[in-house]
Enzyme design. Structure first.
Site, mmCIF file in Angstrom:
data_model
loop_
_atom_site.group_PDB
_atom_site.id
_atom_site.type_symbol
_atom_site.label_atom_id
_atom_site.label_comp_id
_atom_site.label_asym_id
_atom_site.label_seq_id
_atom_site.Cartn_x
_atom_site.Cartn_y
_atom_site.Cartn_z
ATOM 1 N N THR B 72 0.842 -1.200 0.000
ATOM 2 C CA THR B 72 0.000 0.000 0.000
ATOM 3 C C THR B 72 0.874 1.246 0.000
ATOM 4 O O THR B 72 0.673 2.162 -0.798
ATOM 5 C CB THR B 72 -0.954 0.004 1.214
ATOM 6 O OG1 THR B 72 -1.859 -1.091 1.073
ATOM 7 C CG2 THR B 72 -1.737 1.302 1.293
ATOM 8 N N ASN B 153 -4.692 -10.183 -7.479
ATOM 9 C CA ASN B 153 -4.778 -10.845 -6.178
ATOM 10 C C ASN B 153 -6.024 -11.706 -6.015
ATOM 11 O O ASN B 153 -6.015 -12.688 -5.294
ATOM 12 C CB ASN B 153 -4.732 -9.795 -5.063
ATOM 13 C CG ASN B 153 -5.716 -8.661 -5.281
ATOM 14 O OD1 ASN B 153 -5.770 -8.059 -6.345
ATOM 15 N ND2 ASN B 153 -6.524 -8.379 -4.288
ATOM 16 N N GLN B 181 1.654 -9.738 -5.806
ATOM 17 C CA GLN B 181 1.250 -11.144 -5.893
ATOM 18 C C GLN B 181 2.170 -11.961 -6.787
ATOM 19 O O GLN B 181 2.018 -13.177 -6.895
ATOM 20 C CB GLN B 181 -0.190 -11.259 -6.417
ATOM 21 C CG GLN B 181 -1.239 -10.675 -5.496
ATOM 22 C CD GLN B 181 -1.463 -11.513 -4.237
ATOM 23 O OE1 GLN B 181 -1.021 -12.658 -4.146
ATOM 24 N NE2 GLN B 181 -2.145 -10.936 -3.264
ATOM 25 N N SER B 201 5.690 -6.741 -1.745
ATOM 26 C CA SER B 201 5.168 -6.901 -0.393
ATOM 27 C C SER B 201 5.670 -8.216 0.180
ATOM 28 O O SER B 201 5.481 -9.270 -0.412
ATOM 29 C CB SER B 201 3.637 -6.908 -0.438
ATOM 30 O OG SER B 201 3.139 -7.241 0.839
ATOM 31 N N ALA B 202 6.309 -8.168 1.347
ATOM 32 C CA ALA B 202 7.018 -9.354 1.843
ATOM 33 C C ALA B 202 6.114 -10.393 2.488
ATOM 34 O O ALA B 202 6.431 -11.576 2.481
ATOM 35 C CB ALA B 202 8.094 -8.918 2.846
ATOM 36 N N HIS B 203 4.982 -9.955 3.040
ATOM 37 C CA HIS B 203 4.160 -10.962 3.743
ATOM 38 C C HIS B 203 3.445 -11.903 2.782
ATOM 39 O O HIS B 203 2.788 -12.843 3.204
ATOM 40 C CB HIS B 203 3.186 -10.304 4.731
ATOM 41 C CG HIS B 203 2.021 -9.612 4.116
ATOM 42 N ND1 HIS B 203 0.783 -10.211 4.030
ATOM 43 C CD2 HIS B 203 1.887 -8.393 3.561
ATOM 44 C CE1 HIS B 203 -0.063 -9.359 3.449
ATOM 45 N NE2 HIS B 203 0.589 -8.254 3.165
ATOM 46 N N THR B 239 13.148 5.585 10.902
ATOM 47 C CA THR B 239 14.083 4.544 11.325
ATOM 48 C C THR B 239 13.700 3.217 10.688
ATOM 49 O O THR B 239 12.528 2.863 10.638
ATOM 50 C CB THR B 239 14.080 4.424 12.866
ATOM 51 O OG1 THR B 239 14.494 5.682 13.388
ATOM 52 C CG2 THR B 239 15.028 3.336 13.332
ATOM 53 N N CYS B 327 -21.388 -8.387 0.895
ATOM 54 C CA CYS B 327 -21.760 -8.524 2.303
ATOM 55 C C CYS B 327 -20.544 -8.604 3.215
ATOM 56 O O CYS B 327 -20.643 -8.294 4.395
ATOM 57 C CB CYS B 327 -22.603 -9.773 2.501
ATOM 58 S SG CYS B 327 -24.099 -9.769 1.522
#
Ligand code: FES
Lengths: 127, 396
Positions: B72, B153, B181, B201-203, B239, B327
């Protein structure tokens, strides 16, 4: 907020599902916010709801609310059914996540619509 | 009960090797990499090694990698940085994105449209493939940036980023791809693609959440979103997330070495799952073409039932999946990705379930999952007014 245990119970084991052949009153309402549909079938004897069943295309809350609503009005009079509000249903379920409150409108709306139409057709005064 | 996790596109668990790699940085190696003393220098050396690991995995030079907090941040940095760095200079106030970008691009672009930018959302076809002619036609003299994701994704559809980069380059337009992705799951070479900016994105590849990186091509300027300190060569203040960087480097190094075996093993599981689901669950359809899709993802719509209800029941049976249903979204809007693929047919989006597979998926789990899906869908259909209507329309 998660679904309460009671919501999950009604969702996993919904009561009064399906339809009633030769129902005395039927109403179907759609949900403008997310496109879901609830249909209620009522069997009415005199001024009493003898049997009620529902069909729902919707989320867990919509299914649980439908189930809970049918349980709360089965055996009740038409006027008592008209007095049932979505908040009472939600309360009976131990609450709903705020974003899911609109789902509880659906079931009450379908019920009220079916009852009102029946009363009108049979010349029964609402009050 | 043992859980079956089929939501690897949402996130992945941290793998043991990665956990081991970061432990020293949760113990003795605590220095601030910006400090000149030994404590700082020790850590600085290690984060530079991690930067090199990330760079090597995507064919870049280490100095082209800017660590950040994830996709993001990367994506918003590109769009907002573009506003700052490029528009005023060249009067190029038109950007092009695909209609199936991740919300962090999609919604940011929509905001920019409200701020006076011209934004074109290039549509996709029923299989999720991007309309390349439409993209070419959308280009004007004012177009300054094209952003198209490498892999979607929700559906796993792979986009021809190399081709799009070429189209952009020929017109002097910047090209960015959100590869969150793709990287770590398929071969990805920034030089071969010739992208100007790439988001990672690492996760998504077995490192912790909260760490990612941007690739910024040599000579391309991009003002940071976060200003302040001189970290990341003045390209991202704050940092350093040392633990994240170490983890990301190690995880991507490992993932890159396992691309071929993963593809083979996970792809087999996904294919078998999908074959059985489509064969055994009536009125199910795959969202995304059969080919040209990443081997990890299977997005299926089960007509007449709502996705959140399916997801909730599967969760109860120990299976974790996700849905594009209105929903279950915080805003009650259905997935714009699935909507874009089915001509705005809300019901298909409403009933879509994403199954995404990964390193810890097992072939032996498939039978159980297929059986539960069958059961859950049949049960929900048994009281679906839409199914009932369908049956009566069929004279049943
Ligand atoms: S029916 Fe759509 S959110 Fe409840």
């Amino acid at each position: 907020m998660d679904y309460t245990e009671k919501v999950m119970d009604h969702f996993m084991n919904p009561r009064n599902v399906g339809k009633i052949e030769n129902a005395d009153a039927i109403a179907e309402v759609g949900n403008a916010s997310c496109g879901d549909v609830i249909k209620m079938y009522l069997k009415i004897q005199g001024e009493t709801i003898e049997d009620i069943k529902f069909q729902t295309f919707g989320c867990g809350a919509a299914i649980a609310v439908s189930s809970q609503t049918t349980e709360m009005v089965k055996g009740k009079t038409l006027r008592e059914a008209l007095d049932l509000t979505r908040d009472q249903v939600a309360e009976e379920l131990g609450g709903l996540p705020p974003i899911k409150m609109h789902c509880s409108n659906l079931a009450a709306d379908a019920l009220h619509q079916a009852v009102k139409t029946y009363m009108k057709d049979h010349g029964i005064a609402e009050r | 009960m043992e859980r079956i996790y089929l939501d690897y596109n949402a996130t992945t668990p941290v793998r043991a090797e990665v956990r081991d790699a970061v432990l020293p940085f949760l113990n003795d190696l605590f220095g601030n990499p910006s400090s000149r003393h030994l404590e700082g220098r020790q850590v600085k050396t290690k984060i530079e090694a991690a930067r090199a690991q990330v760079a090597t995995a995507i064919g870049a030079e280490p100095e082209r990698i800017v660590f950040n907090a994830g996709a993001t941040e990367g994506n918003v940095t590109i769009l907002r940085g573009y506003q700052v760095n490029y528009k005023e200079k060249k009067g190029r106030d038109h950007i092009i994105i695909s209609a199936v970008e991740h919300p962090c691009i999609y919604d940011t672009a929509k905001k920019m449209a409200g701020e006076g930018y011209a934004v074109t959302f290039v549509p996709v076809d029923g299989e999720g493939n991007i309309d390349l002619d439409g993209l070419k036609k959308a280009i004007t003299e004012r177009t300054g940036l094209i952003s198209v994701m490498a892999v979607n994704n929700e559906t796993g559809v792979i986009y021809p980023v190399k081709e799009i980069a070429k189209i952009a380059r020929e017109k002097g337009i910047l090209f960015h791809t959100d590869a969150a992705q793709a990287i770590g799951k398929m071969p990805f070479d920034v030089k071969d693609i010739d992208a100007d900016f790439v988001t990672m994105s690492a996760h998504k590849f077995y490192a912790p959440k909260g760490i990612g990186a941007l690739y910024i091509k040599k000579g391309k300027r991009l003002d940071p979103l976060l200003t302040g300190g001189h970290q990341e060569a003045n390209r991202r203040a704050g940092t350093e997330n040392v633990v994240g960087m170490i983890a990301m480097g190690r995880a991507l190094e490992l993932a890159t070495g396992e691309l071929a075996t993963d593809r083979e093993r996970i792809g087999k599981i996904r294919d078998e799952f999908e074959r059985r689901i489509l064969a055994e669950v009536p009125h199910s359809r795959r969202n995304g073409g059969a080919d040209n899709r990443l081997y990890t993802t299977s997005n299926i719509s089960f007509r007449f039932v709502e996705g959140e209800a399916v997801q909730l029941k599967l969760d109860h049976f120990g299976i974790a999946v996700s849905t594009g249903s209105a929903c279950s979204s915080g805003t009650l809007d259905p997935s714009h990705v699935v909507m874009a693929m089915c001509n705005g047919d809300e019901e298909t989006a409403h009933s879509s379930i994403r199954f995404s597979f990964g390193k810890y998926s097992k072939m032996e789990e498939i039978g159980y999952v297929v059986d539960r899906v069958k059961e859950v869908v049949a049960q929900l259909r048994s009281f679906s007014p839409l199914y009932d209507k369908f049956l009566s329309s069929q004279g049943k």
